[in-house]
Design a protein around this motif. Structure first.
Motif, short mmCIF file in Angstrom:
data_model
loop_
_atom_site.label_atom_id
_atom_site.label_comp_id
_atom_site.label_asym_id
_atom_site.label_seq_id
_atom_site.Cartn_x
_atom_site.Cartn_y
_atom_site.Cartn_z
N VAL A 318 5.91 -3.36 -52.89
CA VAL A 318 6.18 -3.34 -51.45
C VAL A 318 4.92 -2.97 -50.67
O VAL A 318 4.58 -3.60 -49.65
N TRP A 322 2.86 -5.30 -48.00
CA TRP A 322 2.64 -4.81 -46.63
C TRP A 322 1.16 -4.83 -46.27
O TRP A 322 0.79 -5.24 -45.17
N ARG A 325 0.04 -8.34 -45.48
CA ARG A 325 0.48 -8.77 -44.16
C ARG A 325 -0.41 -8.14 -43.08
O ARG A 325 -0.78 -8.78 -42.09
N GLN A 326 -0.78 -6.88 -43.27
CA GLN A 326 -1.66 -6.21 -42.31
C GLN A 326 -3.02 -6.88 -42.25
O GLN A 326 -3.59 -7.08 -41.19
#
Length: 329
Positions: A318, A322, A325-326
């Motif tokens: 996860v 994340w 995506r950042q």
């Protein structure tokens, strides 16, 4: 404005960007330091050897998985291809299929033929993805299901027990005190990392995953690149399958490679390869696998149940997604 004297201003340090790009390496270093501080006997050759051998097959499969994901695909069939290679190999190196008297010819056939067969099944995956434009998760799901069935039919579902020291040296042998399978893993990582950075094929893989329509317009042979990526994934799976049976002195088509596809994808994600394609790091896959293994080892060595290690692995995935995506944002 420039400061007095005409010197150029120093570039600002983007800590967030550095953490996203080098987060896996930083996390690995932190885990090593933590274990040096709290885990007894961590800094021993035996501990290092055990942890490295635990990740060898995952990293070897992860090398092929990295290339496939870099093209924007996925390969769920790797565990089943490991089972196929593992099921085929004993019939060759024991001579029961070839009926040849030369031990080393049988061993060579027991390595080359199963790996080649796994590569051909990888070509089948690539053909479905590139020529029929079937979604990779569906195309590789076919062999995820059927591949293990093929291995079970070949062996009649029986456990194949053997004793073949010359063959088993690929997993149990040592060179300079380091397990031979670790050398195989490191060589494959080094070759794949070099190919991604220095060869036309490597640049084409990233181009296809980054923007397939643009790559096609630029003259990149998209179909060929995708097929070759899946072939390499199949070959890597075949090698991993042989290492597994060599370690266990037995081939069990029901269990070989079970769940390896998920571990390989996790290592790729944690290592920093974009799951959407277009950017890949094979060395990152190695680091990702080491992080996952060290998290599990740290918890077990300090009395934490193995179930907690599974939760920690999920949390790492996860976090990796994340961070990706950042960075894309």
């Amino acid at each position: 404005m420039r400061p007095p004297g005409g010197a150029r201003p120093l570039p600002r340090l983007h800590v967030g960007l550095a953490l996203r790009r080098f987060g896996a390496l930083i996390a690995l270093a932190a885990l090593i330091l933590l274990n040096l501080a709290i885990t007894p006997h961590f800094a021993t050759m035996q501990t290092v050897s055990v942890n490295l051998t635990q990740i060898c097959t995952i990293v070897i499969v992860g090398v092929g998985m990295t290339l496939v994901i870099a093209t924007g695909g996925i390969d769920l069939s790797v565990g089943s291809l490991m089972a196929i290679a593992g099921a085929l190999s004993p019939d060759f190196f024991t001579g029961s299929l070839t009926h040849l008297s030369n031990l080393y010819v049988n061993i060579a056939l027991g390595i080359v033929v199963p790996v080649a067969v796994a590569g051909l099944f990888g070509l089948f995956n690539g053909w479905l993805v590139s020529s029929f434009r079937i979604q990779p998760i569906i195309a590789t799901l076919i062999l995820f299901i059927a591949g293990r069935g093929i291995a079970q039919v070949w062996t009649n579902g029986d456990l194949q027990v053997f004793k073949a020291p010359e063959f088993q040296a690929i997993a149990l042998g040592h060179v300079l005190g380091v397990p031979f399978q670790v050398w195989i893993m490191l060589v494959m990582v080094a070759v794949a990392a070099w190919a991604l950075k220095k060869t036309v094929f490597g640049r084409q893989v990233l181009a296809v995953g980054g923007n397939e329509p643009a790559a096609r317009l630029a003259g990149v042979p998209v179909k060929r690149v995708k097929r070759l990526a899946y072939v390499i994934s199949g070959l890597c799976s075949g090698v991993a399958g042989l290492i597994v049976i060599a370690m266990n002195s037995a081939a069990d088509a029901n269990l070989i490679g079970m769940g390896t596809e998920l571990d390989a994808i996790a290592a790729v994600a944690v290592g920093g390869t974009l799951l959407s394609g277009g950017r890949a790091t094979v060395v990152g896959t190695l680091i990702g696998a080491m992080i996952i293994q060290l998290v599990r080892y740290t918890l077990l060595a300090n009395g934490v149940p193995d179930a907690a290690a599974l939760l920690a692995k999920a949390a790492l995935i996860v976090l990796a997604v994340w961070l990706q995506r950042q960075e894309r944002a």
